[in-house]
Scaffold this motif. Structure first.
Motif, PDB file in Angstrom:
ATOM      1  N   LEU A 128     -79.235 145.914  64.856  1.00 44.97           N
ATOM      2  CA  LEU A 128     -78.711 144.904  65.774  1.00 44.97           C
ATOM      3  C   LEU A 128     -78.274 145.591  67.062  1.00 44.97           C
ATOM      4  N   GLN A 129     -78.927 145.222  68.148  1.00 41.92           N
ATOM      5  CA  GLN A 129     -78.538 145.746  69.465  1.00 41.92           C
ATOM      6  C   GLN A 129     -77.337 144.949  69.949  1.00 41.92           C
TER       7      GLN A 129
ATOM      8  N   ARG B  22     -63.416 153.270  70.617  1.00 41.89           N
ATOM      9  CA  ARG B  22     -62.621 154.292  69.945  1.00 41.89           C
ATOM     10  C   ARG B  22     -61.973 153.724  68.681  1.00 41.89           C
ATOM     11  N   ASN B  23     -61.679 152.436  68.709  1.00 49.00           N
ATOM     12  CA  ASN B  23     -61.045 151.811  67.546  1.00 49.00           C
ATOM     13  C   ASN B  23     -62.036 151.323  66.489  1.00 49.00           C
ATOM     14  N   VAL B  24     -63.303 151.431  66.803  1.00 47.98           N
ATOM     15  CA  VAL B  24     -64.312 151.085  65.790  1.00 47.98           C
ATOM     16  C   VAL B  24     -64.513 152.308  64.911  1.00 47.98           C
ATOM     17  N   THR B  25     -63.695 152.398  63.890  1.00 50.57           N
ATOM     18  CA  THR B  25     -63.726 153.568  63.007  1.00 50.57           C
ATOM     19  C   THR B  25     -63.982 153.106  61.577  1.00 50.57           C
ATOM     20  N   THR B  26     -64.213 154.058  60.711  1.00 54.22           N
ATOM     21  CA  THR B  26     -64.448 153.736  59.312  1.00 54.22           C
ATOM     22  C   THR B  26     -63.316 152.861  58.775  1.00 54.22           C
ATOM     23  N   GLY B  27     -63.670 151.708  58.246  1.00 52.58           N
ATOM     24  CA  GLY B  27     -62.672 150.805  57.677  1.00 52.58           C
ATOM     25  C   GLY B  27     -62.287 149.654  58.580  1.00 52.58           C
TER      26      GLY B  27
ATOM     27  N   ASN C 193     -76.116 148.377  54.477  1.00 53.10           N
ATOM     28  CA  ASN C 193     -75.379 148.267  55.725  1.00 53.10           C
ATOM     29  C   ASN C 193     -76.349 147.795  56.804  1.00 53.10           C
ATOM     30  N   LEU C 194     -75.784 147.112  57.783  1.00 54.90           N
ATOM     31  CA  LEU C 194     -76.578 146.775  58.967  1.00 54.90           C
ATOM     32  C   LEU C 194     -76.282 147.822  60.028  1.00 54.90           C
ATOM     33  N   GLN C 195     -77.331 148.409  60.585  1.00 60.76           N
ATOM     34  CA  GLN C 195     -77.101 149.377  61.664  1.00 60.76           C
ATOM     35  C   GLN C 195     -76.920 148.626  62.977  1.00 60.76           C
ATOM     36  N   VAL C 196     -75.700 148.748  63.511  1.00 56.84           N
ATOM     37  CA  VAL C 196     -75.406 148.159  64.814  1.00 56.84           C
ATOM     38  C   VAL C 196     -75.536 149.275  65.857  1.00 56.84           C
ATOM     39  N   VAL C 197     -76.302 149.023  66.893  1.00 60.88           N
ATOM     40  CA  VAL C 197     -76.481 150.016  67.942  1.00 60.88           C
ATOM     41  C   VAL C 197     -75.757 149.538  69.197  1.00 60.88           C
ATOM     42  N   ALA C 198     -74.865 150.398  69.694  1.00 57.75           N
ATOM     43  CA  ALA C 198     -74.084 150.014  70.878  1.00 57.75           C
ATOM     44  C   ALA C 198     -74.337 151.017  71.996  1.00 57.75           C
TER      45      ALA C 198
ATOM     46  N   THR D  50     -69.358 153.696  58.709  1.00 57.66           N
ATOM     47  CA  THR D  50     -69.316 154.931  59.491  1.00 57.66           C
ATOM     48  C   THR D  50     -69.783 154.624  60.906  1.00 57.66           C
ATOM     49  N   LYS D  51     -69.411 155.512  61.784  1.00 58.04           N
ATOM     50  CA  LYS D  51     -69.923 155.439  63.158  1.00 58.04           C
ATOM     51  C   LYS D  51     -70.434 156.824  63.522  1.00 58.04           C
ATOM     52  N   ARG D  52     -71.613 156.860  64.118  1.00 54.67           N
ATOM     53  CA  ARG D  52     -72.201 158.135  64.545  1.00 54.67           C
ATOM     54  C   ARG D  52     -72.621 157.988  66.000  1.00 54.67           C
ATOM     55  N   GLY D  53     -73.095 159.081  66.556  1.00 53.37           N
ATOM     56  CA  GLY D  53     -73.693 158.942  67.873  1.00 53.37           C
ATOM     57  C   GLY D  53     -73.253 159.998  68.862  1.00 53.37           C
ATOM     58  N   ASN D  54     -73.494 159.729  70.109  1.00 47.35           N
ATOM     59  CA  ASN D  54     -73.123 160.639  71.186  1.00 47.35           C
ATOM     60  C   ASN D  54     -72.496 159.813  72.302  1.00 47.35           C
ATOM     61  N   LYS D  55     -72.365 160.401  73.482  1.00 45.04           N
ATOM     62  CA  LYS D  55     -71.640 159.664  74.505  1.00 45.04           C
ATOM     63  C   LYS D  55     -72.472 158.547  75.127  1.00 45.04           C
ATOM     64  N   HIS D  56     -73.718 158.465  74.739  1.00 44.90           N
ATOM     65  CA  HIS D  56     -74.560 157.408  75.306  1.00 44.90           C
ATOM     66  C   HIS D  56     -74.788 156.257  74.338  1.00 44.90           C
ATOM     67  N   VAL D  57     -74.848 156.574  73.056  1.00 43.55           N
ATOM     68  CA  VAL D  57     -75.187 155.528  72.094  1.00 43.55           C
ATOM     69  C   VAL D  57     -74.358 155.722  70.822  1.00 43.55           C
ATOM     70  N   ALA D  58     -73.905 154.606  70.261  1.00 42.67           N
ATOM     71  CA  ALA D  58     -73.132 154.653  69.020  1.00 42.67           C
ATOM     72  C   ALA D  58     -73.858 153.866  67.945  1.00 42.67           C
ATOM     73  N   PHE D  59     -73.886 154.428  66.746  1.00 45.39           N
ATOM     74  CA  PHE D  59     -74.488 153.744  65.594  1.00 45.39           C
ATOM     75  C   PHE D  59     -73.367 153.373  64.637  1.00 45.39           C
ATOM     76  N   ILE D  60     -73.253 152.097  64.378  1.00 45.12           N
ATOM     77  CA  ILE D  60     -72.185 151.614  63.505  1.00 45.12           C
ATOM     78  C   ILE D  60     -72.834 151.044  62.253  1.00 45.12           C
ATOM     79  N   ALA D  61     -72.491 151.611  61.105  1.00 40.31           N
ATOM     80  CA  ALA D  61     -72.986 151.069  59.842  1.00 40.31           C
ATOM     81  C   ALA D  61     -72.003 150.002  59.389  1.00 40.31           C
ATOM     82  N   LEU D  62     -72.481 148.751  59.353  1.00 41.67           N
ATOM     83  CA  LEU D  62     -71.601 147.622  59.067  1.00 41.67           C
ATOM     84  C   LEU D  62     -71.960 147.009  57.714  1.00 41.67           C
ATOM     85  N   ASN D  63     -70.925 146.736  56.930  1.00 37.13           N
ATOM     86  CA  ASN D  63     -71.145 146.117  55.615  1.00 37.13           C
ATOM     87  C   ASN D  63     -70.213 144.926  55.475  1.00 37.13           C
ATOM     88  N   ASP D  64     -70.758 143.805  55.017  1.00 30.53           N
ATOM     89  CA  ASP D  64     -69.915 142.618  54.840  1.00 30.53           C
ATOM     90  C   ASP D  64     -69.806 142.192  53.379  1.00 30.53           C
TER      91      ASP D  64
END
Length: 466
Positions: free
Chosen positions: A93-94, A67-72, A51-56, A31-45
RNA sequence: UCCUCAGUAGCUCAGUUGGUCAGAGCACCUGACUGUUAAUCAGGGGGUCCUAGGUUCAAGUCCUAGCUGGGGAGCCA
């Protein structure tokens, strides 16, 4: 800052305290969450349930990329490991760079961040390994397969590869899938009009195996103790949550084991596997417990801590007759026990795994060792709570004459069994073995209730997709 | 294979006695929000009501058959 070239698995990071260091991770976006300043990407390998929380920092990345970093979607992320400011995880992970391997159009990607029903996931079995549930199940499945090999290896058993294709029709375990290269629309015929199997690939009818036991006995009578672990095929039209057309079975076979030794092995083996799961799959089990089965680990520990009750079929029937319980099928000595009877013994009466032995010979296979009472055989069924029969086994009849008589009584094709009978003809010895349904074990260990959910790609009547 | 229940939006489901009945939540899209945790808030798009027959003025709704799925049983691991 220098980018790491070596990929690190998420399982190594979620409990790490290597804060300030840079890592490269690769995986699929949950999943990806967040607002226009920060995005949280839950990454699973797939390396673990977490999941690893990636903060962008949104400003630092291309808009189109994020925009293309979507579920899946599949991405590689470089970034610095830091303690998480949020509640759900201890590290994050920052991100300093993100590479998009593969997009997943959210309009058509079937998996959502919402939970899905197990029935729906069965229809997308090609994608369900990407869910937390099936990640957990498949990792546990692997761990159990590994533990099975470890147990037998550590106990001096040899892994014997019994054939998948068999031309003997006497394994006696139900309907078989035929293997043929004949043209089915116009098969060659004999003069009398029957299909001419002499022209088939093996020169006679052949099938997929329903059991490796008969060949397993050949191995045991040479190597002392063997086990098989392979696919098994049953063409029965069984439509239940406990049956598959293709499943995996473990069949140990031991020379010089009598029925008591067989029971000891079965109990010790099962307890080892359950202990292994508790020790090595704790995170995955915790997830399944939280999501599906609140008593899962309690039940596993209970089996581990209690001796299996052992009693004869005759004693079991007496308990059922004395119980006063109402059964759809009335109990009488000589009948095969119904599911309701087995459940009563395991879940109501003993509340514990039960090993039933010494069944009437009429309801068991020809190869089981006959008792001196002339009525029963040294069979053993291990019955587990919730799933019923998990193991079926027996001491084998080692006396050539007794075995031959039984073969004749049952009108089995003796000429096809010559090689099996030879083990009794040359250097016969007491021996025993059993079969453990791998997926039934997994039902118990994972707490799943439908066997189609503990195998990656289930085959059942009318279903061989994927 | 038998018994039973179900099939309506991408998913989970509601839909009363046959008559404004094409609906909700979530997902998705757009917008808002400086740290989220199944994020939240506002708006928007989205339908072969499983298929084929039948009854009826009228069928998502009733009938028949079939297909698919769930649960139970048998066979078994």
């Amino acid at each position: 800052m220098e980018q790491p070239q070596i990929r690190t698995k998420i399982s190594e990071l979620v409990y790490s305290d290597a804060f300030g260091q840079n890592f490269l991770v690769k995986g699929w976006v949950r999943t990806k969450r967040g607002n226009k300043h920060v995005a949280f990407i839950a990454l699973n390998d797939g390396s673990c349930i977490h999941n690893l929380q990636v903060v962008a920092d949104v400003a630092a990345f291309d808009e189109e990329l994020l925009r293309n970093v979507t579920t899946g979607a599949c991405v590689a992320v470089c970034g610095k490991l830091v303690p998480s400011q949020g509640q759900g995880q201890s590290v994050e992970l920052q991100a300093t760079s993100i590479y998009l391997y593969g997009k997943a159009d959210p309009d058509v990607y079937p998996l959502q961040k919402k939970g899905h029903s197990l029935e729906f996931l069965r229809e997308i079995a090609h994608l369900r390994p990407r869910t937390q549930t099936f990640g957990a199940i498949l990792r546990i499945r692997h761990a159990m397969a590994f533990a099975i090999h470890k147990y037998f290896n550590d106990h001096g058993f040899f892994y014997l590869h019994t054939p998948i294709i068999t031309a003997s029709d006497c394994e006696g375990a139900g309907a078989m899938f035929q293997v043929t290269t004949l043209n089915l629309s116009e098969p060659p015929r004999t003069e009398s009009g029957e299909v001419d199997y002499a022209q088939d690939f093996f020169g006679k009818p052949a099938n997929l195996t329903v059991s490796g036991q008969l060949e397993g006995e050949l191995g045991a009578m040479a190597l002392g103790a063997i086990y098989t672990f392979g696919p098994t095929f049953r063409a029965e039209n069984s439509n239940t949550p406990r049956h598959l057309s293709e499943f995996w079975m473990i069949e140990p076979e031991m020379a010089f084991y009598e029925i008591q030794d067989n029971m000891d092995l079965a109990e010790d083996f099962l307890k080892f596997l359950i202990a292994y799961a508790l020790e090595h799959c704790a995170d995955d089990l915790a997830f399944l417990e939280k999501m599906y089965d609140a008593e899962l680990t309690d039940r596993l520990r209970f089996v581990l801590d209690n001796r299996f009750v052992r009693l004869s079929y005759t004693e079991g029937v007496e308990i059922l007759l004395r119980s006063g319980a109402k059964f759809e099928f009335p109990v009488s000595w000589g009948m095969d026990l119904q599911s309701e009877h087995e459940r009563y013994l395991v879940e109501q009466h003993f509340r514990c795994p039960v090993i039933l032995t010494d069944y009437p010979k009429e309801i068991k296979a020809f190869y089981m060792k006959q008792n001196t009472d002339g009525k029963t055989v040294r069979a053993m069924d291990v019955l587990f709570p919730k799933i019923g029969e998990i193991i079926g086994g027996s001491q084998r009849e080692e006396d050539l004459e007794v075995l031959q008589r039984r073969v004749e009584e049952l009108d089995l094709p003796q000429k096809d069994l010559w090689w099996y009978l030879d083990t009794r003809r040359f250097g016969s010895a007491p021996h025993s073995g059993f079969g453990l349904g791998f997926e039934r074990l997994l039902l118990f260990v994972t707490g799943m209730v439908n066997i189609r959910d503990v195998i990656p790609f289930p085959r059942t009547p009318k279903n061989a997709d994927f």
